[in-house]
Structures are given as structure tokens and as C-alpha cells.
Enzyme design. Sequence first.
Site, PDB file in Angstrom:
ATOM      1  N   ASP A   1       9.363   2.669   1.870  1.00 49.98           N
ATOM      2  CA  ASP A   1       8.181   3.461   2.207  1.00 49.98           C
ATOM      3  C   ASP A   1       7.953   3.309   3.711  1.00 49.98           C
ATOM      4  OD1 ASP A   1       5.714   4.526   2.772  1.00 49.98           O
ATOM      5  OD2 ASP A   1       4.702   3.698   1.008  1.00 49.98           O
TER       6      ASP A   1
ATOM      7  N   PHE B   1       0.864  -1.185   0.000  1.00 48.33           N
ATOM      8  CA  PHE B   1       0.000   0.000   0.000  1.00 48.33           C
ATOM      9  C   PHE B   1       0.894   1.225   0.000  1.00 48.33           C
ATOM     10  CE2 PHE B   1      -2.550   3.491   1.350  1.00 48.33           C
ATOM     11  CZ  PHE B   1      -3.769   3.261   0.734  1.00 48.33           C
TER      12      PHE B   1
ATOM     13  N   LYS C   1       2.853  11.025   7.385  1.00 49.35           N
ATOM     14  CA  LYS C   1       2.046  10.832   8.603  1.00 49.35           C
ATOM     15  C   LYS C   1       2.615  11.539   9.839  1.00 49.35           C
ATOM     16  CE  LYS C   1      -0.005   6.556   6.920  1.00 49.35           C
ATOM     17  NZ  LYS C   1      -1.408   6.831   6.667  1.00 49.35           N
TER      18      LYS C   1
HETATM   19  N1  PXG Z   1       2.436   4.512   2.116  1.00 50.24           N
HETATM   20  C1  PXG Z   1       2.038   3.822   3.186  1.00 50.24           C
HETATM   21  C2  PXG Z   1       2.906   2.712   3.705  1.00 50.24           C
HETATM   22  C3  PXG Z   1       0.821   4.143   3.803  1.00 50.24           C
HETATM   23  O1  PXG Z   1       0.414   3.457   4.872  1.00 50.24           O
HETATM   24  C4  PXG Z   1       0.505   5.892   2.162  1.00 50.24           C
HETATM   25  C5  PXG Z   1       1.708   5.525   1.599  1.00 50.24           C
HETATM   26  C6  PXG Z   1      -0.263   7.043   1.563  1.00 50.24           C
HETATM   27  O2  PXG Z   1      -0.288   8.129   2.412  1.00 50.24           O
HETATM   28  P1  PXG Z   1      -1.435   9.264   2.250  1.00 50.24           P
HETATM   29  O3  PXG Z   1      -0.987  10.347   3.184  1.00 50.24           O
HETATM   30  O4  PXG Z   1      -1.419   9.684   0.814  1.00 50.24           O
HETATM   31  O5  PXG Z   1      -2.728   8.639   2.651  1.00 50.24           O
HETATM   32  C7  PXG Z   1       0.039   5.194   3.273  1.00 50.24           C
HETATM   33  C8  PXG Z   1      -1.306   5.564   3.831  1.00 50.24           C
HETATM   34  C9  PXG Z   1      -6.550   5.016   3.307  1.00 50.24           C
HETATM   35  C10 PXG Z   1      -5.472   4.475   4.163  1.00 50.24           C
HETATM   36  O6  PXG Z   1      -7.695   4.639   3.522  1.00 50.24           O
HETATM   37  C11 PXG Z   1      -4.164   4.935   4.062  1.00 50.24           C
HETATM   38  C12 PXG Z   1      -3.181   4.353   4.847  1.00 50.24           C
HETATM   39  C13 PXG Z   1      -3.510   3.367   5.728  1.00 50.24           C
HETATM   40  C14 PXG Z   1      -4.787   2.942   5.829  1.00 50.24           C
HETATM   41  C15 PXG Z   1      -5.784   3.492   5.050  1.00 50.24           C
HETATM   42  O7  PXG Z   1      -6.287   5.802   2.410  1.00 50.24           O
HETATM   43  N2  PXG Z   1      -1.875   4.671   4.757  1.00 50.24           N
END
Ligand code: PXG
Length: 408
Positions: free
Chosen positions: A227, A142, A256
Site C-alpha cells: 500500500d 491504515f 493521493k
Molecule cells: N492507505 C494508506 C496508506 C493511506 O494513508 C488510505 C489507504 C485511504 O485512502 P483514501 O483516499 O480512501 O482516504 C490512506 C489514507 C483520514 C486519513 O482521516 C487518511 C489518510 C491519512 C490520514 C488520515 O481518513 N490516508
Amino acid sequence: MNKTPNQTIALENQYCAHNYHPLPVVLTRGEGVYVWDDAGNRYLDMMSAYSAVSHGHCHPRLVKTLSEQAGKLAVCSRAFHSEKLGAFLKRTCELTGMDAALPMNTGAEAVETALKAARKWAYKVKGVAADKAEIIVCTGNFHGRTIAIVALSSEPQYKDGFGPFPGGVKLIPYGDATALEQAIGPNTAAFLVEPIQGEAGIVVPPAGYLKKCAEICKRHNVLLIADEIQTGLGRTGKLLACEHEGVKPDGLILGKALGGGLLPVSAFLARREVMDVFTPGDHGSTFGGNPLAAAVGLEALDTLMDEKLTDRSAELGAYLLDKLSGLKSPLIKSLRGKGLFIGIEIDPKQARARQVCERLMAQGILSKETHETVVRLAPPLVITRGQIDWAVERIAAVLIEMALKAAS
Ligand code: PXG
């Protein structure tokens, strides 16, 4: 007149896109590990906005920095220099062992930045033929939600209806270093990987995996890009999860918690040679590195170090995992995680993770399921032993209640 929770939820349902499925609670206030709903009920936040709130809600030191900077200069764009950006990025680089950083806002933007850096590095430095660069990623990854990033995903729902996608992507199984070596070809620019997969359900790869991947990447002149948007900044009990295996990646993505739970602040960091592929005009963002973000980001890093939040995560994460291991519930299929980044895998024959989260909410604990089977426990790193004891008692009660229900 105040709205009832149902009215508030109905309003959101009417006007907001239905791209989330929130638990039916309306939050109005947060402080430390706690949040309160509109009826004044208090909850222990065991999710921390997917690790964005590692410092706890509304940390007074960070709120003070935010307010002071907001009253001074908040946004000016990168068309001009600003007072705190250099200091913020210097601190980020020094703490992570990187040479340079490119500030962005959301995680996805920082991942996009990493992809662009990797491709351009492949063409300008490695010598890959035009438009042939490849990025290797893992199943279950993800990295965000933009089109280029969902193109990397192995999850059909994230892609369904959003094609066509950019090419140059190779998927390999997570946790399999041999698969990485086999997938690398002359056009491989980078291997992009989460040291622990978060959204996949807190998936910890076999010990030594990342170290082997780092060696393979080095041998083949491929960039290792970690990441650490979710695992970084203390979440897993080390400042970076890569440190568990003594790995220093070529590129690093943070987000984050970098915003101290107050603002979206992210960055792509790298060795000089990689970052130097960017020249003025190649890439940017109106808000990336704005004065407010830089001031809060710098204070967030200093607070993380001053309050030894990484050590807390290591110690209290081990404590929480140990306590959970003692629960011996038939609902628990497996427990995994590092530091305060823990997943409880629920046996789908017994219950759904969503039901567990709903029952936990009724007991005053907020969490969120992932992929229907995993309950994620990732509280703010400022949590105390006493608060963990309180939470585990309630988790135990919920699991007993649900096990009885499943058996009847
Ligand atoms: N990389 C990782 C490992 C993440 O956990 C992102 C990138 C993207 O970050 P942004 O700030 O663009 O959301 C994440 C985000 C969701 C969701 O519903 C997002 C995350 C975890 C759970 C749910 O968008 N992590």
C-alpha cells in the site's frame, strides 16, 4: 456578505458530519507550498493533504490539463473507451514495473480492489478452498475506512460500532518478518503492508524488513501487496518506498498524489497473472479511470518525472531531518522518516502533538497530529531549502516556547 471564519466554521459544524476535528482555520486559496485563509493569512502547508498535494497546490501545468480536458470530455464511464486511459495506465505501469492497472478513485477503493484481486487469485490460481482465503496485515496499519478495510485495523476506534466484519484477516506485529512467516498458512492469499506506516505516526520498520517479507512471500506463494497510497510517487525519496529495499511487490496500490493534488485518482497495479483474475463485471467504478482523471493522472506522473520531485524529496527530506535533529528540544522524543515524510514524536509528558500543531498554525505552518503524539511533516515535494529554513526557525521557536511553558 462575506462570512467571518467563526460563521464559516459554525456552518460546517452544523451541516457536516462530525467525523473530523479540523484546526480552526478556513482555507480559501492554495499555490505551490502555500495556502491562504479567509483573512488573507499565508501558511506553509507541511501536510499536503496527507501526500495528495505532492506537486504543490494548483500546479499550473496540472490545472491547465484539467481545464482543457474538462472542456473536452470529463466523464464517460468505462462502458466506452476513452482517449487517455491507455496512455495513463501505460505510464503508471512503466514507472512502477507492473504489468497492468485497475483505475479507481479513492485510496480505499484501490485497497478494496487489491483485496478482491488477492482473494480471487487465491481461489483461481493458488487453489485455496472456497471462502477460506486469508489476508495478513500489520498492527498499526491504515488502509482506509470501508467496512472490509476497517476489519483489517488494529485500532479499536476505527471498528467500534461498525461490525460485523468480513473474516479472513490475520494481524501480525509490524516490522517482524518472523511473525509473517509464522502466520502464513496454506490459505494465505496475501500480505498487505505499508512500506512505512503513515497514519500510525510515520513508523519506519527495521532495515531489511520488506526485503525479508518479499522473500518469505515468494517462498510460500503468497502475494506481497504494498500500500503505497501515501508513501508512493516520490514521497519517501524513491519513486516507490519499496525501492529502498529493492523490492518489487506482486501488487501495488497508488492513490493521493496520482491525482496531482486536483482529483481523487487511485489504482491497483499488479503482475498480469494477478490482474487477469478480473473479468468483465467482476469489479468496477463509475468514475474510475474517467477521462479527466486519466488526463490529470498522466500529467501528474510526467510532471513528477520532469520536475525530479523524487530526487528533491530525497535531498530536501535529508536536509529537513538534519535540521530538525539539531533542535535538541526536550519536547522531541524521537524523529523519524524518509524523504519528505517525517514524524516528530512529542514527549507526552511535555506536551500534546495537537498543541504543537496549534502553535505552529499561529506561526504560519500547517501540520496535523497523529495519535496524539506525532507531528507529521510532509510538505509538497516542490518545497525549497529556503522555505525549509523558514519552517525550521518557526518550529524551533514553538518548541522553545512550549518547553518553557512545560517547565513552568
Ligand atoms: N492507505 C494508506 C496508506 C493511506 O494513508 C488510505 C489507504 C485511504 O485512502 P483514501 O483516499 O480512501 O482516504 C490512506 C489514507 C483520514 C486519513 O482521516 C487518511 C489518510 C491519512 C490520514 C488520515 O481518513 N490516508
